[in-house]
Design a protein around this motif. Sequence first.
Motif, PDB file in Angstrom:
ATOM      1  N   ASP A 192      42.480  94.311  -4.578  1.00  0.00           N
ATOM      2  CA  ASP A 192      43.920  94.427  -4.366  1.00  0.00           C
ATOM      3  C   ASP A 192      44.247  93.977  -2.935  1.00  0.00           C
ATOM      4  OD1 ASP A 192      46.573  95.029  -4.247  1.00  0.00           O
ATOM      5  OD2 ASP A 192      46.344  97.191  -4.545  1.00  0.00           O
ATOM      6  N   PHE A 193      44.904  92.808  -2.806  1.00  0.00           N
ATOM      7  CA  PHE A 193      45.269  92.275  -1.501  1.00  0.00           C
ATOM      8  C   PHE A 193      46.729  92.572  -1.133  1.00  0.00           C
ATOM      9  CE2 PHE A 193      41.721  89.526  -2.824  1.00  0.00           C
ATOM     10  CZ  PHE A 193      40.902  89.654  -1.712  1.00  0.00           C
ATOM     11  N   GLY A 194      47.370  93.419  -1.912  1.00  0.00           N
ATOM     12  CA  GLY A 194      48.764  93.742  -1.630  1.00  0.00           C
ATOM     13  C   GLY A 194      49.719  92.768  -2.294  1.00  0.00           C
ATOM     14  N   GLU A 195      51.003  92.930  -2.023  1.00  0.00           N
ATOM     15  CA  GLU A 195      52.016  92.099  -2.675  1.00  0.00           C
ATOM     16  C   GLU A 195      52.094  90.700  -2.067  1.00  0.00           C
ATOM     17  OE1 GLU A 195      55.726  94.117  -2.675  1.00  0.00           O
ATOM     18  OE2 GLU A 195      55.012  95.808  -3.864  1.00  0.00           O
ATOM     19  N   VAL A 196      51.814  90.577  -0.777  1.00  0.00           N
ATOM     20  CA  VAL A 196      51.873  89.277  -0.112  1.00  0.00           C
ATOM     21  C   VAL A 196      50.500  88.969   0.467  1.00  0.00           C
ATOM     22  CG1 VAL A 196      52.937  87.901   1.704  1.00  0.00           C
ATOM     23  CG2 VAL A 196      54.303  89.603   0.466  1.00  0.00           C
ATOM     24  N   PHE A 197      49.969  87.810   0.097  1.00  0.00           N
ATOM     25  CA  PHE A 197      48.625  87.456   0.570  1.00  0.00           C
ATOM     26  C   PHE A 197      48.551  85.963   0.834  1.00  0.00           C
ATOM     27  CE2 PHE A 197      44.396  85.811  -0.554  1.00  0.00           C
ATOM     28  CZ  PHE A 197      43.651  86.428   0.438  1.00  0.00           C
ATOM     29  N   TYR A 198      47.982  85.603   1.975  1.00  0.00           N
ATOM     30  CA  TYR A 198      47.771  84.207   2.320  1.00  0.00           C
ATOM     31  C   TYR A 198      46.284  83.968   2.520  1.00  0.00           C
ATOM     32  CZ  TYR A 198      52.782  84.224   3.215  1.00  0.00           C
ATOM     33  OH  TYR A 198      54.133  84.348   3.084  1.00  0.00           O
ATOM     34  N   GLY A 199      45.798  82.870   1.985  1.00  0.00           N
ATOM     35  CA  GLY A 199      44.388  82.552   2.149  1.00  0.00           C
ATOM     36  C   GLY A 199      44.197  81.060   2.331  1.00  0.00           C
ATOM     37  N   LYS A 200      43.034  80.671   2.778  1.00  0.00           N
ATOM     38  CA  LYS A 200      42.710  79.273   2.979  1.00  0.00           C
ATOM     39  C   LYS A 200      41.539  78.880   2.083  1.00  0.00           C
ATOM     40  CE  LYS A 200      44.054  78.986   7.887  1.00  0.00           C
ATOM     41  NZ  LYS A 200      43.545  78.683   9.262  1.00  0.00           N
ATOM     42  N   ILE A 201      41.630  77.658   1.544  1.00  0.00           N
ATOM     43  CA  ILE A 201      40.529  77.088   0.786  1.00  0.00           C
ATOM     44  C   ILE A 201      39.930  75.977   1.629  1.00  0.00           C
ATOM     45  CG2 ILE A 201      39.837  75.893  -1.322  1.00  0.00           C
ATOM     46  CD1 ILE A 201      42.189  77.212  -2.722  1.00  0.00           C
ATOM     47  N   ARG A 202      38.679  76.086   1.985  1.00  0.00           N
ATOM     48  CA  ARG A 202      38.045  75.161   2.927  1.00  0.00           C
ATOM     49  C   ARG A 202      37.056  74.244   2.231  1.00  0.00           C
ATOM     50  NH1 ARG A 202      33.361  75.094   6.234  1.00  0.00           N
ATOM     51  NH2 ARG A 202      33.686  74.093   8.268  1.00  0.00           N
ATOM     52  N   ASN A 203      37.118  72.944   2.564  1.00  0.00           N
ATOM     53  CA  ASN A 203      36.130  71.983   2.113  1.00  0.00           C
ATOM     54  C   ASN A 203      34.953  72.050   3.072  1.00  0.00           C
ATOM     55  OD1 ASN A 203      34.604  69.483   1.914  1.00  0.00           O
ATOM     56  ND2 ASN A 203      36.297  68.680   0.665  1.00  0.00           N
ATOM     57  N   ILE A 205      32.404  70.314   3.453  1.00  0.00           N
ATOM     58  CA  ILE A 205      31.863  69.047   3.951  1.00  0.00           C
ATOM     59  C   ILE A 205      32.735  68.489   5.087  1.00  0.00           C
ATOM     60  CG2 ILE A 205      31.292  66.653   3.363  1.00  0.00           C
ATOM     61  CD1 ILE A 205      30.639  67.635   0.539  1.00  0.00           C
ATOM     62  N   SER A 206      34.055  68.400   4.821  1.00  0.00           N
ATOM     63  CA  SER A 206      34.945  67.839   5.851  1.00  0.00           C
ATOM     64  C   SER A 206      35.367  68.880   6.887  1.00  0.00           C
ATOM     65  CB  SER A 206      36.199  67.251   5.194  1.00  0.00           C
ATOM     66  OG  SER A 206      36.988  68.294   4.610  1.00  0.00           O
ATOM     67  N   GLY A 207      35.303  70.141   6.489  1.00  0.00           N
ATOM     68  CA  GLY A 207      35.762  71.191   7.386  1.00  0.00           C
ATOM     69  C   GLY A 207      37.255  71.414   7.350  1.00  0.00           C
ATOM     70  N   TRP A 208      37.967  70.628   6.536  1.00  0.00           N
ATOM     71  CA  TRP A 208      39.414  70.759   6.440  1.00  0.00           C
ATOM     72  C   TRP A 208      39.774  71.867   5.451  1.00  0.00           C
ATOM     73  CZ3 TRP A 208      43.346  66.422   7.362  1.00  0.00           C
ATOM     74  CH2 TRP A 208      42.975  65.679   8.488  1.00  0.00           C
ATOM     75  N   TYR A 209      41.013  72.353   5.606  1.00  0.00           N
ATOM     76  CA  TYR A 209      41.537  73.397   4.729  1.00  0.00           C
ATOM     77  C   TYR A 209      42.631  72.834   3.833  1.00  0.00           C
ATOM     78  CZ  TYR A 209      39.111  76.836   7.616  1.00  0.00           C
ATOM     79  OH  TYR A 209      38.156  77.561   8.268  1.00  0.00           O
ATOM     80  N   LEU A 210      42.771  73.410   2.654  1.00  0.00           N
ATOM     81  CA  LEU A 210      43.853  73.048   1.745  1.00  0.00           C
ATOM     82  C   LEU A 210      45.094  73.811   2.145  1.00  0.00           C
ATOM     83  CD1 LEU A 210      44.656  71.567  -0.922  1.00  0.00           C
ATOM     84  CD2 LEU A 210      44.054  73.668  -2.125  1.00  0.00           C
ATOM     85  N   THR A 211      46.214  73.084   2.268  1.00  0.00           N
ATOM     86  CA  THR A 211      47.449  73.738   2.658  1.00  0.00           C
ATOM     87  C   THR A 211      48.617  73.153   1.901  1.00  0.00           C
ATOM     88  OG1 THR A 211      48.812  74.375   4.563  1.00  0.00           O
ATOM     89  CG2 THR A 211      47.920  72.122   4.553  1.00  0.00           C
ATOM     90  N   ASN A 212      49.809  73.639   2.198  1.00  0.00           N
ATOM     91  CA  ASN A 212      51.030  73.176   1.538  1.00  0.00           C
ATOM     92  C   ASN A 212      51.839  72.334   2.517  1.00  0.00           C
ATOM     93  OD1 ASN A 212      53.839  73.137   0.727  1.00  0.00           O
ATOM     94  ND2 ASN A 212      53.322  74.687  -0.783  1.00  0.00           N
ATOM     95  N   ASP A 213      52.161  71.101   2.121  1.00  0.00           N
ATOM     96  CA  ASP A 213      52.975  70.200   2.943  1.00  0.00           C
ATOM     97  C   ASP A 213      54.189  69.773   2.153  1.00  0.00           C
ATOM     98  OD1 ASP A 213      54.009  68.420   4.763  1.00  0.00           O
ATOM     99  OD2 ASP A 213      52.419  66.927   4.525  1.00  0.00           O
ATOM    100  N   ASN A 216      53.594  69.827  -1.466  1.00  0.00           N
ATOM    101  CA  ASN A 216      52.437  69.063  -1.907  1.00  0.00           C
ATOM    102  C   ASN A 216      51.165  69.629  -1.271  1.00  0.00           C
ATOM    103  OD1 ASN A 216      53.946  67.061  -3.398  1.00  0.00           O
ATOM    104  ND2 ASN A 216      54.577  66.230  -1.418  1.00  0.00           N
ATOM    105  N   ALA A 217      50.052  69.512  -1.993  1.00  0.00           N
ATOM    106  CA  ALA A 217      48.786  69.948  -1.430  1.00  0.00           C
ATOM    107  C   ALA A 217      48.327  68.952  -0.373  1.00  0.00           C
ATOM    108  CB  ALA A 217      47.729  70.056  -2.530  1.00  0.00           C
ATOM    109  N   ALA A 218      47.882  69.464   0.748  1.00  0.00           N
ATOM    110  CA  ALA A 218      47.457  68.579   1.846  1.00  0.00           C
ATOM    111  C   ALA A 218      46.314  69.216   2.593  1.00  0.00           C
ATOM    112  CB  ALA A 218      48.626  68.314   2.800  1.00  0.00           C
ATOM    113  N   GLY A 219      45.563  68.374   3.314  1.00  0.00           N
ATOM    114  CA  GLY A 219      44.455  68.878   4.090  1.00  0.00           C
ATOM    115  C   GLY A 219      44.906  69.185   5.503  1.00  0.00           C
ATOM    116  N   MET A 220      44.248  70.178   6.112  1.00  0.00           N
ATOM    117  CA  MET A 220      44.615  70.582   7.443  1.00  0.00           C
ATOM    118  C   MET A 220      43.334  70.890   8.232  1.00  0.00           C
ATOM    119  SD  MET A 220      46.829  73.946   8.586  1.00  0.00           S
ATOM    120  CE  MET A 220      45.558  75.053   7.989  1.00  0.00           C
ATOM    121  N   GLY A 221      43.294  70.423   9.487  1.00  0.00           N
ATOM    122  CA  GLY A 221      42.142  70.713  10.308  1.00  0.00           C
ATOM    123  C   GLY A 221      42.150  72.152  10.783  1.00  0.00           C
ATOM    124  N   GLU A 222      41.211  72.477  11.630  1.00  0.00           N
ATOM    125  CA  GLU A 222      41.113  73.863  12.145  1.00  0.00           C
ATOM    126  C   GLU A 222      42.430  74.309  12.783  1.00  0.00           C
ATOM    127  OE1 GLU A 222      38.885  76.046  11.843  1.00  0.00           O
ATOM    128  OE2 GLU A 222      37.195  74.921  11.025  1.00  0.00           O
TER     129      GLU A 222
END
Length: 222
Positions: A192-203, A205-213, A216-222
């Motif tokens: 149970d992470f509560g009603e509001v939860f934010y998380g990151k999905i990390r690749n 190999i590249s070290g980039w994270y999946l984010t919202n742009d 649209n889905a987009a990659g984001m560095g550290e």
Amino acid sequence: MKYGKKIVSVCFGLALFMTGIFCPQMQVSATQSRKDNFSTDYTITGIGAQDILNVAVAQTGKTGKQLGYTEEWCADFVSDCADLAGQSAAVPRYGQVTGLKSRIISAGGKVITSSPQPGDIVFYKGHVEIVYSASGTSLSSLKSVGGNTSSASTLYTRKVSLPHYCGTVLSVVRPAYHNQPVEWYKKQEPADFGEVFYGKIRNHISGWYLTNDNGNAAGMGE
């Protein structure tokens, strides 16, 4: 005429009496399922031989009365264990010992003459259990677990016994168990992470994270 009728009546009665003495009684075997009364304190691994044994061991100490069986129930017990383990195709339900053996073989099982393994089905004289362990290649080295055992006087007070030696082994059959992987996530408790939860999905190999742009889905560095 009346005398003749009496002779016929006596002869007919005598014939019925002799038939009752010398003709074997027909044995009727029903098949009972009492799996709804089984303890669910066991783990399903997806490995058929292990799973049927896990189900059986979890019932240790339960009596025929607690499980609800009303007939000699060793074959019923094995059938119920197989059903709960998802292995009813390999161990088709049947409430009579020799009939159960025939059905397991017809479903692809094979008779084992040495090196019994946990999960094999062992047949004694008028009794059937599940192999729990074996200390050698000989069939006589095995221990088994099953229902309708112990020295209790009635099938209601007999119970599922701890792994034990149960006399002379007549045969051992290895069912054609169907093994299937169990999804890892089905074993996990939901978090149970509560009603509001934010998380990151990390690749990784590249070290980039999946984010919202902008939707649209987009990659984001550290």
